[in-house]
Design a protein around this motif. Sequence first.
Motif, short mmCIF file in Angstrom:
data_model
loop_
_atom_site.label_atom_id
_atom_site.label_comp_id
_atom_site.label_asym_id
_atom_site.label_seq_id
_atom_site.Cartn_x
_atom_site.Cartn_y
_atom_site.Cartn_z
N ASP A 51 74.28 57.85 119.09
CA ASP A 51 74.38 56.44 119.49
C ASP A 51 73.34 55.60 118.76
O ASP A 51 73.64 54.49 118.29
N LYS A 52 72.12 56.11 118.64
CA LYS A 52 71.05 55.37 117.97
C LYS A 52 71.33 55.21 116.49
O LYS A 52 71.12 54.12 115.92
N LEU A 53 71.79 56.27 115.86
CA LEU A 53 72.11 56.18 114.42
C LEU A 53 73.22 55.16 114.18
O LEU A 53 73.16 54.38 113.22
N ALA A 54 74.22 55.17 115.03
CA ALA A 54 75.33 54.21 114.89
C ALA A 54 74.84 52.79 115.06
O ALA A 54 75.29 51.87 114.37
N GLU A 55 73.90 52.60 115.98
CA GLU A 55 73.31 51.28 116.22
C GLU A 55 72.52 50.81 114.99
O GLU A 55 72.64 49.65 114.56
N VAL A 327 67.20 66.94 104.35
CA VAL A 327 67.13 67.07 105.81
C VAL A 327 65.98 66.26 106.41
O VAL A 327 64.86 66.30 105.90
N VAL A 328 66.30 65.56 107.49
CA VAL A 328 65.29 64.88 108.30
C VAL A 328 65.53 65.26 109.75
O VAL A 328 66.66 65.11 110.25
N ALA A 334 62.69 59.44 114.73
CA ALA A 334 62.35 58.61 115.88
C ALA A 334 60.86 58.31 115.90
O ALA A 334 60.44 57.17 116.18
N ALA A 335 60.04 59.32 115.60
CA ALA A 335 58.58 59.13 115.60
C ALA A 335 58.12 58.15 114.54
O ALA A 335 57.05 57.54 114.66
N ASP A 360 69.04 71.98 115.57
CA ASP A 360 69.69 70.97 116.41
C ASP A 360 69.08 69.59 116.13
O ASP A 360 67.85 69.43 116.14
N GLY A 361 69.92 68.62 115.86
CA GLY A 361 69.45 67.26 115.63
C GLY A 361 69.07 66.95 114.19
O GLY A 361 68.64 65.83 113.90
#
Length: 370
Positions: A51-55, A327-328, A334-335, A360-361
């Motif tokens: 959701d955050k990436l899409a935003e 890769v991130v 977020a940090a 994951d993530g």
Amino acid sequence: MKLGIVGLPNVGKSTLFNAITSTRNAAAANYPFCTIDPNTGIVPVPDARLDKLAEIWETDKKTPAIVEFVDIAGLVKGASKGEGLGNKFLGNIRECDAIVHVVRCFEGTDIVHVEGKVDPLRDIETIDTELILSDLEVVENRSARLAKAGKTGDKKAAAAAAWLEDLAAHLGEGKNARTFSLEDADEEVQKLVKEMGLLTAKPVIYAANMSEDDLMEGMDQNPHYQAVCQLAAAEGAQCIPICAKTEEDIADLDAEEKKAFLAEMGITATGLDNLIKASYTLLGLISFLTDGKKECRAWTIKRGTRAPQAAGKIHSDFERGFIRASVVAYEDFAACGYSMANVKAKGLQRTEGKEYVVQDGDIIEFLFNV
């Protein structure tokens, strides 16, 4: 990921299915066998990271990972021999990756229990017995065919038949296939077991269907739930508290309304969210992410998957021509205030090769050449 919802009639399976798929396809009626054909629903996996990436990207398309739920008609004692609606429905379970066993843990006379009294451990034993008997028939039939082939000189068939005879004896003692070790089985036998789709070899999540009062006042006060939790712990399974009625009530609410409703009840997550999380853990699944203006997407893979095979989830060409992956970790992104410039400045964007095990993530961009 495909999950089969099973249980005795009138324990809340169809109500739960209707709720988690936000549909009314399954007729939730107060009588056995109201579900005549297996209902299938596709459910998006909630993922705040996606959701955050899409935003951030204001993406044209957001594609979450999905879970397929199959609501199967209520089983009764004797189902493996054709009682009730018979073992036609057991075949539907064979196609699922895991089983969600809905168990009634609420009292009340408004919904009639098929056995006349609420007793979740008895209900679980009833379903388990039918699944074991169905598996036993499958194993015995396959063992007989292999034994016949073994008599013609096929040594592999003879060895597999002997192994299946041991499994049949195990099932005949009322034990499920999950407790029969595959460690000593060779690759051919393990492949054979997988092909048979044994019902009792599938991982199980017990969905303890309780009342709204139980959820609000404390699940520790519900002896039925506590009994199922103890059984699940002994089996190495998972037990998820859920109220099918509550899930049904919030199914059509928007995100903010749903959040407010849950807060009023003192609940932090929906039963669906907890069920999906438990399913991922049970099946050893994780999600990696791809992002961009065109599309932000979550991809489901097995934990331990290496970068080329993860790339193959997107397209076979990505795996065949894999060169490297950028890769991130989402946590690093977020940090860094969701700033890729900050990520690069801190050296948190990594270049990984064929041996990299995806986490994951991970937010990944694959470079390939075919």
